[in-house]
Design a protein around this motif. Structure first.
Motif, mmCIF file in Angstrom:
data_model
loop_
_atom_site.group_PDB
_atom_site.id
_atom_site.type_symbol
_atom_site.label_atom_id
_atom_site.label_comp_id
_atom_site.label_asym_id
_atom_site.label_seq_id
_atom_site.Cartn_x
_atom_site.Cartn_y
_atom_site.Cartn_z
ATOM 1 N N ILE A 57 0.840 -1.196 0.000
ATOM 2 C CA ILE A 57 0.000 0.000 0.000
ATOM 3 C C ILE A 57 0.880 1.252 0.000
ATOM 4 N N PRO A 58 0.333 2.412 -0.381
ATOM 5 C CA PRO A 58 1.107 3.664 -0.331
ATOM 6 C C PRO A 58 1.443 4.063 1.104
ATOM 7 N N LEU A 92 8.616 3.648 -1.502
ATOM 8 C CA LEU A 92 7.561 4.585 -1.118
ATOM 9 C C LEU A 92 6.256 3.865 -0.782
ATOM 10 N N THR A 93 6.358 2.566 -0.584
ATOM 11 C CA THR A 93 5.204 1.786 -0.158
ATOM 12 C C THR A 93 5.552 1.013 1.105
ATOM 13 N N THR A 94 4.529 0.496 1.734
ATOM 14 C CA THR A 94 4.703 -0.412 2.864
ATOM 15 C C THR A 94 3.716 -1.555 2.674
ATOM 16 N N THR A 95 3.591 -2.430 3.654
ATOM 17 C CA THR A 95 2.619 -3.510 3.538
ATOM 18 C C THR A 95 1.696 -3.531 4.742
ATOM 19 N N LYS A 96 0.478 -3.966 4.498
ATOM 20 C CA LYS A 96 -0.463 -4.220 5.592
ATOM 21 C C LYS A 96 -0.843 -5.698 5.566
ATOM 22 N N PHE A 97 -1.184 -6.243 6.724
ATOM 23 C CA PHE A 97 -1.660 -7.618 6.800
ATOM 24 C C PHE A 97 -3.111 -7.677 6.326
#
Length: 427
Positions: free
Chosen positions: A123-124, A412-417
């Motif tokens: 995700i952003p 420039l993104t990360t992750t969510k569960f």
């Protein structure tokens, strides 16, 4: 649509308005489709090409002011645009547009013993604040990478590139005008007031990440005054180690490229370490070549003996130095371990390279040296987002949270569960 955000109210009110607008835009942008973002980026690239004359005219005004103000040659080189560089700016935006999409990508999917399906979705980050000096291409690179990753971006450039940044910002806006993405997803702040920057650095409820890009003084200032996480690197003290098993002709060629091609950039070689087993052959050849190219050489005692009058004495400060100029420090080291110890003591976690024909030694160098980019038989000049396949580069991080090394769209993104169940309850 406006290419820049004018600030007529107080600094605190202006900063809050900019940050809130960016937050609203980021929420809409996060819901945009791959096709929308790709269309927007190609439109921006076309707008940059169409505005070449206006961009070069604006850059000429900045270059004239730089000459009058005595800006350093390294800073002028970073500031200068040409038809070829403008074409490169547009090409970088188009390259980012054509990269595989990241937003929504599913990673590390697994099924737990209880039947829950667990995965991570990319995700952003949300809203990015870029604070940068001199390099006008950062305006479009940052805009492109943030758009690709679904982020809104606030761009605050330095006074030395004021007109160039505004012209490039106008091109970005012209490209976005043909799309249905929010106007405020890219905001170029038409102010170089220090107080406005301070107020933006306090907008931690609406801005998610700050990326300063410029001199060490700017980066220290941002890191010390920001209430928002800062992704940074202070300087690039890049090393080239010529191992005892090196092809010495290759080593001279790679050293020349690393130091001479563009000495005023952060991935230029600043220190060359030479194994004593080959020093008597390599150091004279290197000194002869660099002297012919006008490179000033500062060396330890063993280098001075082998290089003669071409070598000035190096001080302790030289091993820490990022010259950003045609100056290089050279030291003869005892062996591989001595070279690695030197890098550990004086390096800046940016980029290091070894020249060696011994594959096992090359692999050991890759494992043991902890810098953000480590190379075998290649110029440090390849430590660049475009050269490493990122399309463009928003910055280089020498801190390991959350990205390390040149940063492109993925940084420039990360992750969510994300979790799929079937009426699961925890016992």
């Amino acid at each position: 649509m406006r290419s820049c955000i004018e600030t007529t109210s107080s600094s605190s009110d202006a900063a809050a308005d900019i940050a809130r607008a960016a937050r609203r835009a980021s929420l809409a942008l996060a819901k945009s489709t791959t096709a929308q973002r790709t269309q927007a980026l190609h439109a921006v690239a076309a707008a940059v090409r169409a505005a070449e004359a206006e961009i070069l005219a604006a850059n000429a005004r900045d270059l004239e002011a730089a000459a009058e103000g005595g800006l350093s040659p390294a800073m002028v080189d970073r500031l200068r645009l040409s038809p070829e560089r403008v074409a490169g700016v547009a090409a970088a935006v188009a390259a980012v547009a054509d990269l595989p999409d990241l937003v929504g990508r599913i990673e590390r999917e697994e099924v737990r013993p209880n039947g829950l399906r667990i995965a991570r979705m990319r995700i952003p980050l949300g809203v990015v604040l870029m604070i940068y000096e001199s390099r006008p291409n950062v305006t479009t690179d940052a805009a492109a990478l943030c758009l690709k990753a679904g982020n809104a971006v606030i761009l605050r450039g330095g006074s030395e590139a004021f007109h160039s940044n505004r012209a490039l910002g106008a091109a970005v806006t012209a490209g976005l005008a043909a799309t249905d993405l929010p106007e405020q997803c890219v905001q170029v702040v038409a102010s170089t007031e220090r107080e406005l920057m301070n107020q933006l650095l306090a907008c931690d409820e609406d801005i998610d990440l700050v990326i300063p890009r410029g001199g060490e003084g700017l980066i220290h200032f941002v890191a010390e005054h920001s209430r928002i996480p800062v992704l940074k690197h202070y300087k690039g003290v890049c090393h080239l180690y010529v191992h005892e098993a090196a092809d010495l002709d290759m080593a001279v060629r790679v050293a020349e490229n690393g130091k001479v091609q563009r000495p005023g950039v952060c991935n230029a070689v600043e220190t060359i370490l030479v194994d004593r087993a080959v020093a008597d052959r390599f150091v004279p050849a290197l000194c002869q070549r660099f002297s012919a190219l006008g490179v000033e050489i500062r060396g330890d005692e063993r280098t001075r003996v082998l290089g003669g009058e071409a070598v000035a004495p190096a001080s302790e400060d030289d091993w820490h130095a990022e010259y950003l100029a045609p100056i290089v420090a050279v030291r003869v080291v005892d062996d591989f371990d001595d070279a690695v110890a030197h890098i550990e003591r004086y390096g800046s976690n940016h980029t290091e390279s070894i020249i060696t024909a011994d594959a096992a030694v090359g692999e050991r160098f890759l494992r043991e040296v902890q810098s953000s980019t480590v190379m075998v038989n290649a110029s440090t000049r390849f430590a660049d987002g475009g050269q490493l396949g990122l399309g463009a580069e928003i910055g280089i991080s020498t801190t390991k949270l959350h990205a390390y090394g040149p940063m492109g769209a993925e940084g420039l993104t990360t992750t969510k569960f994300i979790v799929h169940g079937d009426g699961h309850v925890r016992t």
